[in-house]
Structure formats: structure tokens, C-alpha cells
Design an enzyme around this catalytic site. Sequence first.
Site, PDB file in Angstrom:
ATOM      1  N   ARG A 261       0.098  14.709  12.599  1.00  0.00           N
ATOM      2  CA  ARG A 261       0.865  14.392  11.326  1.00  0.00           C
ATOM      3  C   ARG A 261       1.017  15.651  10.896  1.00  0.00           C
ATOM      4  NH1 ARG A 261      -1.373   9.314   9.476  1.00  0.00           N
ATOM      5  NH2 ARG A 261       0.568   8.984   8.184  1.00  0.00           N
ATOM      6  N   PRO A 262       1.509  16.832  11.477  1.00  0.00           N
ATOM      7  CA  PRO A 262       2.086  18.002  10.794  1.00  0.00           C
ATOM      8  C   PRO A 262       2.596  17.865   8.955  1.00  0.00           C
ATOM      9  CG  PRO A 262       3.463  17.860  12.017  1.00  0.00           C
ATOM     10  CD  PRO A 262       2.368  16.722  12.302  1.00  0.00           C
ATOM     11  N   ILE A 263       2.249  18.597   8.139  1.00  0.00           N
ATOM     12  CA  ILE A 263       3.348  18.432   6.717  1.00  0.00           C
ATOM     13  C   ILE A 263       3.590  19.496   6.695  1.00  0.00           C
ATOM     14  CG2 ILE A 263       1.792  17.060   5.702  1.00  0.00           C
ATOM     15  CD1 ILE A 263       0.495  20.076   4.153  1.00  0.00           C
ATOM     16  N   ASP A 264       5.035  20.060   8.065  1.00  0.00           N
ATOM     17  CA  ASP A 264       5.739  21.634   8.031  1.00  0.00           C
ATOM     18  C   ASP A 264       6.822  20.842   6.940  1.00  0.00           C
ATOM     19  OD1 ASP A 264       5.460  19.484  10.125  1.00  0.00           O
ATOM     20  OD2 ASP A 264       7.934  20.619  11.119  1.00  0.00           O
ATOM     21  N   GLN A 265       7.321  19.464   6.927  1.00  0.00           N
ATOM     22  CA  GLN A 265       8.503  19.526   6.372  1.00  0.00           C
ATOM     23  C   GLN A 265       8.490  19.765   5.033  1.00  0.00           C
ATOM     24  OE1 GLN A 265      11.674  18.818   8.837  1.00  0.00           O
ATOM     25  NE2 GLN A 265      10.376  20.053   9.935  1.00  0.00           N
TER      26      GLN A 265
ATOM     27  N   ARG B 258      -8.454  -0.311   4.460  1.00  0.00           N
ATOM     28  CA  ARG B 258      -7.429   0.472   3.970  1.00  0.00           C
ATOM     29  C   ARG B 258      -6.087  -0.266   3.667  1.00  0.00           C
ATOM     30  NH1 ARG B 258      -7.229   6.085   6.612  1.00  0.00           N
ATOM     31  NH2 ARG B 258      -6.137   6.505   5.485  1.00  0.00           N
TER      32      ARG B 258
ATOM     33  N   ARG C  25      -4.685  11.026   4.553  1.00  0.00           N
ATOM     34  CA  ARG C  25      -3.559  12.006   4.126  1.00  0.00           C
ATOM     35  C   ARG C  25      -1.829  11.180   3.199  1.00  0.00           C
ATOM     36  NH1 ARG C  25      -2.650  14.011   8.181  1.00  0.00           N
ATOM     37  NH2 ARG C  25      -0.133  14.008   7.752  1.00  0.00           N
TER      38      ARG C  25
ATOM     39  N   ILE D 176       7.642   7.294  17.424  1.00  0.00           N
ATOM     40  CA  ILE D 176       7.144   7.889  15.599  1.00  0.00           C
ATOM     41  C   ILE D 176       6.178   9.268  15.843  1.00  0.00           C
ATOM     42  CG2 ILE D 176       6.780   7.916  13.368  1.00  0.00           C
ATOM     43  CD1 ILE D 176       9.571   6.575  13.761  1.00  0.00           C
TER      44      ILE D 176
ATOM     45  N   ASP E 162       4.122   0.946  12.188  1.00  0.00           N
ATOM     46  CA  ASP E 162       3.375   0.175  11.563  1.00  0.00           C
ATOM     47  C   ASP E 162       3.291  -0.741  12.289  1.00  0.00           C
ATOM     48  OD1 ASP E 162       3.174   1.939   7.992  1.00  0.00           O
ATOM     49  OD2 ASP E 162       2.813   2.086  10.391  1.00  0.00           O
TER      50      ASP E 162
ATOM     51  N   LYS F 286       0.762  -0.792   0.187  1.00  0.00           N
ATOM     52  CA  LYS F 286       0.241   0.319  -0.356  1.00  0.00           C
ATOM     53  C   LYS F 286       0.644   0.980   0.003  1.00  0.00           C
ATOM     54  CE  LYS F 286      -1.619   1.677   4.451  1.00  0.00           C
ATOM     55  NZ  LYS F 286      -1.101   2.691   5.073  1.00  0.00           N
ATOM     56  N   ASN F 287       1.918   1.007   0.817  1.00  0.00           N
ATOM     57  CA  ASN F 287       2.142   2.642   1.654  1.00  0.00           C
ATOM     58  C   ASN F 287       3.760   3.223  -0.575  1.00  0.00           C
ATOM     59  OD1 ASN F 287       0.692   3.194   3.254  1.00  0.00           O
ATOM     60  ND2 ASN F 287       2.377   2.248   4.281  1.00  0.00           N
TER      61      ASN F 287
ATOM     62  N   CYS G  91      -5.125  13.483  12.862  1.00  0.00           N
ATOM     63  CA  CYS G  91      -5.633  11.915  12.763  1.00  0.00           C
ATOM     64  C   CYS G  91      -5.491  11.060  13.365  1.00  0.00           C
ATOM     65  CB  CYS G  91      -5.114  11.189  11.673  1.00  0.00           C
ATOM     66  SG  CYS G  91      -3.319  10.198  11.840  1.00  0.00           S
TER      67      CYS G  91
HETATM   68  C1  EPZ Z   1       4.375   6.679   6.396  1.00  0.00           C
HETATM   69  O1  EPZ Z   1       3.270   8.483   6.691  1.00  0.00           O
HETATM   70  C2  EPZ Z   1       2.907   5.638   6.303  1.00  0.00           C
HETATM   71  N1  EPZ Z   1       1.944   6.097   4.627  1.00  0.00           N
HETATM   72  C3  EPZ Z   1       2.339   5.057   7.443  1.00  0.00           C
HETATM   73  O2  EPZ Z   1       2.071   4.069   6.967  1.00  0.00           O
HETATM   74  C4  EPZ Z   1       3.852   5.664   8.693  1.00  0.00           C
HETATM   75  O3  EPZ Z   1       3.084   4.991  10.012  1.00  0.00           O
HETATM   76  C5  EPZ Z   1       4.783   6.561   8.563  1.00  0.00           C
HETATM   77  O4  EPZ Z   1       5.227   6.600   6.726  1.00  0.00           O
HETATM   78  C6  EPZ Z   1       5.937   6.513   9.195  1.00  0.00           C
HETATM   79  O5  EPZ Z   1       6.628   5.233   8.705  1.00  0.00           O
HETATM   80  C7  EPZ Z   1       2.324   6.183   4.051  1.00  0.00           C
HETATM   81  O6  EPZ Z   1       3.230   5.610   3.596  1.00  0.00           O
HETATM   82  C8  EPZ Z   1       1.041   6.723   2.708  1.00  0.00           C
HETATM   83  P1  EPZ Z   1       6.023  10.296   7.975  1.00  0.00           P
HETATM   84  P2  EPZ Z   1       3.506   9.390   7.073  1.00  0.00           P
HETATM   85  O7  EPZ Z   1       5.491  12.045   7.143  1.00  0.00           O
HETATM   86  O8  EPZ Z   1       4.892   9.655   5.406  1.00  0.00           O
HETATM   87  C9  EPZ Z   1       5.813  14.089  11.652  1.00  0.00           C
HETATM   88  C10 EPZ Z   1       0.279   3.273   7.646  1.00  0.00           C
HETATM   89  O9  EPZ Z   1      -0.657   2.681   8.232  1.00  0.00           O
HETATM   90  N2  EPZ Z   1       6.177  14.643  10.707  1.00  0.00           N
HETATM   91  O10 EPZ Z   1       7.419   9.629   8.177  1.00  0.00           O
HETATM   92  O11 EPZ Z   1       2.837  10.382   6.557  1.00  0.00           O
HETATM   93  C11 EPZ Z   1       4.891  12.754  12.106  1.00  0.00           C
HETATM   94  O12 EPZ Z   1       3.806  13.663  12.683  1.00  0.00           O
HETATM   95  C12 EPZ Z   1       0.005   3.810   7.619  1.00  0.00           C
HETATM   96  O13 EPZ Z   1       0.251   1.985   6.890  1.00  0.00           O
HETATM   97  C13 EPZ Z   1       6.019  16.244  11.000  1.00  0.00           C
HETATM   98  O14 EPZ Z   1       6.746  16.616  11.889  1.00  0.00           O
HETATM   99  O15 EPZ Z   1       4.757   9.696   7.863  1.00  0.00           O
HETATM  100  C14 EPZ Z   1       5.950  11.759  12.447  1.00  0.00           C
HETATM  101  O16 EPZ Z   1       5.115  12.002  14.028  1.00  0.00           O
HETATM  102  C15 EPZ Z   1       0.222   4.960   8.779  1.00  0.00           C
HETATM  103  N3  EPZ Z   1       6.195  17.339   9.899  1.00  0.00           N
HETATM  104  C16 EPZ Z   1       6.951  11.402  11.837  1.00  0.00           C
HETATM  105  O17 EPZ Z   1       7.312  12.697  11.635  1.00  0.00           O
HETATM  106  C17 EPZ Z   1       6.306  16.593   8.604  1.00  0.00           C
HETATM  107  O18 EPZ Z   1       5.766  17.605   7.503  1.00  0.00           O
HETATM  108  C18 EPZ Z   1       6.959  10.327  10.849  1.00  0.00           C
HETATM  109  O19 EPZ Z   1       5.886  10.654   9.637  1.00  0.00           O
HETATM  110  C19 EPZ Z   1       6.209  15.008   8.405  1.00  0.00           C
HETATM  111  C20 EPZ Z   1       5.997  14.216   9.079  1.00  0.00           C
END
Ligand code: EPZ
Length: 421
Positions: free
Chosen positions: A122-126, A397, A93, A327, A305, A22-23, A117
Site C-alpha cells: 500500500r505505497p503512497i507514491d501516487q 475499526r 493509514r 486490488i 472490501d 467509514k470510508n 499493512c
Molecule cells: C481505500 O483504501 C479504502 N480505505 C480501502 O478500504 C479500500 O480497500 C481501498 O480504498 C480500495 O477500494 C479508505 O477509504 C479509508 P487505494 P486506499 O489507494 O485509498 C495501490 C477497508 O476495508 N496504490 O485505492 O488506501 C495500492 O497498493 C479499507 O475499509 C499504489 O500503488 O486504497 C492498492 O493496490 C481496506 N500507490 C491499490 O492501489 C498509491 O499511491 C488501491 O489502493 C496508492 C495506492
Amino acid sequence: MDKIVIHGGQRLTGEIRILGAKNAALPIQCAALLTDTPTTLRHVPRLSDVKTMGELLVGLGCTVEGDRTLVIDPAGVGSGPLEAPYELVKTMRASVTVMGPLLARYGRCRVSLPGGCAIGARPIDQHLRGLEALGARIRMAHGYVELKARRLKGASFSFDVVTVGGTQNVMMAAALAKGTSRLENCAREPEVQELAIVLNKMGAKIHGAGTSAMEIEGVDVLNGIDHAILPDRIEAGTFMVAAAITRGDVLLEHAPIDHLHPVIAKLEEAGAICRVEPRGLRVIGPEALKAIDLVTRPHPGFPTDMQAQMMVLATAAHGQSIITETIFENRFMHVPELCRLGADIHVNGNVAIIKGPAKYTGTTVMATDLRASASLVLAGLVASGKTEIRRVYHLDRGYETIEKRLRQVGAKIRRFHGAPN
Ligand code: EPZ
């Protein structure tokens, strides 16, 4: 709303074929926007998230046909609004990963902020910092982020936080930027590496994917490709736990062994046998599981995960286990439901202390998020009596017909449509 009913106590034996990840499928569907020629994806899992991404692409002007084999034709993109609406982004998201491709190819897009969620803010600031470094002009208004850029320019950028989606968004934007980008503190997940493979097949010049530093030489044009999605390591890990906790013997055909080392190591530490065979990975559960400690980390650490699933294994093991989630700030939603089934779990901040083995007795429980719902299925497999899991749309999902595939290896599990939620 559907529900799943399990009569626990069965030992799982037989074979389960691992399906596409999926990912990996989700960001690669977004990568199809980077060109105006069609992309064919094979081994695509039939999941609601993949369908939702397809709807988003259609809304942007693509045609999307098929399911196991998905053909995305982006020729129609650009004539209409380049927008990812709130209705879609709030349900999935990963929709925000259209930002990089749309910005790189069309110079503009408007994407709803995803909001939080169940598992965290889960911000998108980065994501936004990275796109800004490449030259995007960003404006926030009415819950949406609007991005504009005449032509993105290669830049050096370091992520403050290791983010899978953020790395993927910036990779896709940099692939079509003018000049070279150097990205530091990148996510190293297999799904990031797979996206780089796809982008390079399309004509990109990405080096270092899978390490924390990537160099991306921007090109002018990318082309649609034909690609088979790699098998899902989290789905495989989930079935590994199912075999381990039921004293089972299951061959996971097509399991991506190279991406499962942290999970294999933990299962073996708990006393399971994990044997690589020509057709996949065989997992044999021991008479008695041993307690384990684990800390979730970005890849190549133990995957977040798989945390909920491993918590069920810990509840079935003899002794005290400690699980630390580093995480996400709220990824223990499965704990109260597991305790209702009979688990002994105490949570203190991001640390869970588990005492086993639990004497699980079946009851009605409610799924709250994707991997939490997987943990409830696992607990139901070993609970005495009947376990009823509500709101299984969370499960759909990320797992394709999980009840059918578990039934094939001996589980007494059935789905009922239209249950009260
Ligand atoms: C991906 O989500 C996966 N989803 C998630 O899988 C997985 O848990 C996660 O990576 C971590 O491995 C998909 O690939 C579709 P992150 P993503 O950005 O990219 C923080 C599942 O169960 N962060 O790596 O959204 C965030 O809050 C799902 O299949 C910021 O602070 O995760 C988190 O604490 C759930 N700012 C950490 O980073 C940002 O701009 C990791 O999040 C982005 C993230």
C-alpha cells in the site's frame, strides 16, 4: 483484548439499520482542515478509525466534539506543528489524507510514511506524484515525508494506478490551488463522489467526480459546512451476506442501493432475493446457494472490501467458485482461518478456488484485518457449535457494535471483554 463468541445455526430475520460510511467519514474529516470555520458531520459511525482520525485532527490543533454528530473546529490549526505522527499513521493509514488539505491551506506538512499493512504494501507514491504535479516540494527523511508549497498551482495529472486515497488527497489539494486542474484515471468510488459533494458544498468547483476524469477549478477560500454522511455500502454488503447464508430474511434499512449494484448482482446470481423496498433493501437467503465467480475491480466493479465476505458465501454455496483479488496483493489472510473452521479453499497467487458447501464446525480463530474479521463472524453464524474470534479490535475499526446488531436479528453472538489474545 475483546473476543466474540458465536453459537451458529440461527436464521437471521428482522431489520438492521445501516450506519454512516467509514470510508466517507475519514476523508471528509480531513476536508474540515481546508477552512478555518467549523464543520458539523452527522450520521458519523462510532468506529475506532473515526476516533483515531479525530485524535490526529486534535494533534494538528482542531477541537473535535461529539461522536454520532461530530463538530470539527479547525481555527487552532497552523500555530503548532502540522504533523501526522507515526503512532497514529501506523494504526490508520487513512491519516495520509491530511497531506492534501494541509499543503493546500498551510503550505506545509510532515506525515509519517504509513508502511505496509496486513493486506499489502500500500505505497503512497501516487499521492505524492499528484501533489508534486500541483507544485509541492517533497523530501523524505527518517520515515517521514515533508511537503512544502508556497501556493499550489492547478495542473494536469494522470494517476498510474486507480487509488481512492490518492484521488481524494489530490482533489482536496487542487480545490484550493491557483488555477484549474485536470485529473485522469481517478477512482470512481461512491466515497470519492461524496467527498466531491462535500467540497463543492464548502465552495469548491469540482466537476466529473464519479467518472475517471475530474476538472477542479481552484478557489481562494472554502467554508465549513453541515453534512450527513452517506450509509456504508460495505457494512450493508456484509449484512446482505449474513442474511443470504443463514436462509434469512432481513431488511437493511437505509441501505445505499445505488452503490450496491455489483454486490446485489452477485447475491442474486448466487440465488438470494434482493428486493428494494421503501425503507431499504430486503435480502432473503435461498434454501441452497449457487457457486459464483468474482473478480474484484475498482468501482463500479465488484468491491475488494466485500471479497472476504463473499468468500464465506462461496464456501456455503453448492459447487466450485473462483474468486480473484486484483486490488491488493495479500488480501486472502482470512483463508487459513476459514479453512480451520472447515472450508475447502485453495489459493494460487491472487486466485482462490472454493469448493462448497463447507461443513463448518466452530473453533477458536484469530482476526487479522478488518474485512477478514467480518468473514470470520459470517462463518461463525453458520458453523455448528461455538466459534470464538480473537483480536476483534480489527472488527471495531469498521463495524459499530456488530454483535448487538446481529443479535437483534436472531444471532447467538456475544462479546467478552479482556480475553487472552
Ligand atoms: C481505500 O483504501 C479504502 N480505505 C480501502 O478500504 C479500500 O480497500 C481501498 O480504498 C480500495 O477500494 C479508505 O477509504 C479509508 P487505494 P486506499 O489507494 O485509498 C495501490 C477497508 O476495508 N496504490 O485505492 O488506501 C495500492 O497498493 C479499507 O475499509 C499504489 O500503488 O486504497 C492498492 O493496490 C481496506 N500507490 C491499490 O492501489 C498509491 O499511491 C488501491 O489502493 C496508492 C495506492
